[in-house]
Design an enzyme around this catalytic site. Structure first.
Site, PDB file in Angstrom:
ATOM      1  N   ASP A  30      -3.140   7.006   3.832  1.00 11.31           N
ATOM      2  CA  ASP A  30      -3.146   6.111   2.670  1.00 11.31           C
ATOM      3  C   ASP A  30      -2.250   6.759   1.624  1.00 11.31           C
ATOM      4  O   ASP A  30      -2.528   7.876   1.169  1.00 11.31           O
ATOM      5  CB  ASP A  30      -4.561   5.956   2.107  1.00 11.31           C
ATOM      6  CG  ASP A  30      -5.494   5.239   3.078  1.00 11.31           C
ATOM      7  OD1 ASP A  30      -5.010   4.371   3.815  1.00 11.31           O
ATOM      8  OD2 ASP A  30      -6.687   5.555   3.099  1.00 11.31           O
ATOM      9  N   ASP A  61      -9.979  -6.011   5.532  1.00 12.78           N
ATOM     10  CA  ASP A  61     -10.862  -5.177   4.707  1.00 12.78           C
ATOM     11  C   ASP A  61     -12.143  -5.977   4.496  1.00 12.78           C
ATOM     12  O   ASP A  61     -12.172  -6.926   3.708  1.00 12.78           O
ATOM     13  CB  ASP A  61     -10.203  -4.851   3.364  1.00 12.78           C
ATOM     14  CG  ASP A  61      -8.984  -3.963   3.525  1.00 12.78           C
ATOM     15  OD1 ASP A  61      -8.888  -3.283   4.559  1.00 12.78           O
ATOM     16  OD2 ASP A  61      -8.128  -3.945   2.622  1.00 12.78           O
TER      17      ASP A  61
END
Length: 253
Positions: free
Chosen positions: A12, A131
């Protein structure tokens, strides 16, 4: 379903550094992306996923130079996501060395994007990033979120997965926001629910705390398992994860 289980570290990235948080919040520095990518490649990672976690929130494109420099040094499939809004964005990422591209928020906003990307480059290039969090608002009990988990939708996660596959998504990256960064194990109920509706490979993401957390995720229906913080801190190595998977009878590379 693929026969060989894939183990995928996830980077990330924000402002050119690898970051990690809990439940998608309170991001902290976790190192240099190129150094980490090299380390994972040498450690036996099957693929690498690179997510620009601020691109959608800040309404900008993914950092192409970082993708290029990473792709020059690793020779395993590289998936890049974050801020992908158009077929042109995909063209740029592929030109800079990405093998697959992850889309999430932009596809929810405009589902035709999935058809367009898949139509031009093939389903194998397109990873739909989901998500997901629990919600009583939908029949399945799961909803998708956008903008790095910051914004809830009223879209049933399983219905959206079905639609995306029909439109040409080649793989589903299933991020559990409820489990993210908790190190309590993957969300097995979520993985199993997505597996039931998916005809394409499923990647489990969110919640890995030890090597022992990986086999249950595969048993629940994942074809691959992705993790970030446990690999970044070297609390667990890719080799350890593969050894545990192999000892449970799963085929690994």
């Amino acid at each position: 379903m693929s026969l060989t289980v894939r183990v995928i570290p996830c980077l990330d990235v924000a402002e050119g550094r690898v970051v990690k948080g809990v439940n998608f919040e309170n991001l902290r520095d976790a190192g240099d992306p190129i150094e980490l990518a090299n380390y994972y490649y040498e450690s036996g990672a099957d693929e690498l996923t690179f997510l620009d976690v601020r691109a959608t929130v800040e309404n900008r494109s993914t950092m192409y130079d970082l993708v290029s420099r990473t792709a020059e040094q690793i020779f395993i499939p590289l998936t890049v996501g974050g801020g992908v809004r158009s077929v042109d964005d995909v063209a740029q990422l592929l030109a800079h060395g990405a093998d697959k591209v992850g889309v999430n928020s932009a596809a929810i906003k405009r589902p035709d994007l999935i058809d367009e990307i898949s139509g031009r480059y093939g389903a194998q290039v397109l990873v739909l990033s989901l998500d997901i969090t629990r919600s009583n608002a939908t029949p399945s009990g799961f909803v998708v979120t956008t903008h790095g988990g910051r914004e809830l939708t009223d879209i049933d996660a399983l219905e959206w997965a079905r639609e995306a596959i029909n439109r040409g998504a080649g793989e589903l990256l299933v991020n559990s926001i409820d489990a993210d960064g908790t190190k309590n194990g993957f969300d097995l109920e979520l993985i199993s629910a997505v597996r039931e509706v998916s005809s394409v490979p499923v990647i489990a993401s969110g919640g890995a705390g030890s090597a022992d957390d990986f086999p249950p995720a595969i048993t629940a229906g994942a074809d691959a398992a992705l993790a970030a913080s446990i690999f970044h801190t070297k609390a667990v190595t890719i080799g350890e994860v593969k050894a545990v998977l192999a000892s449970e009878g799963f085929e690994v590379r």
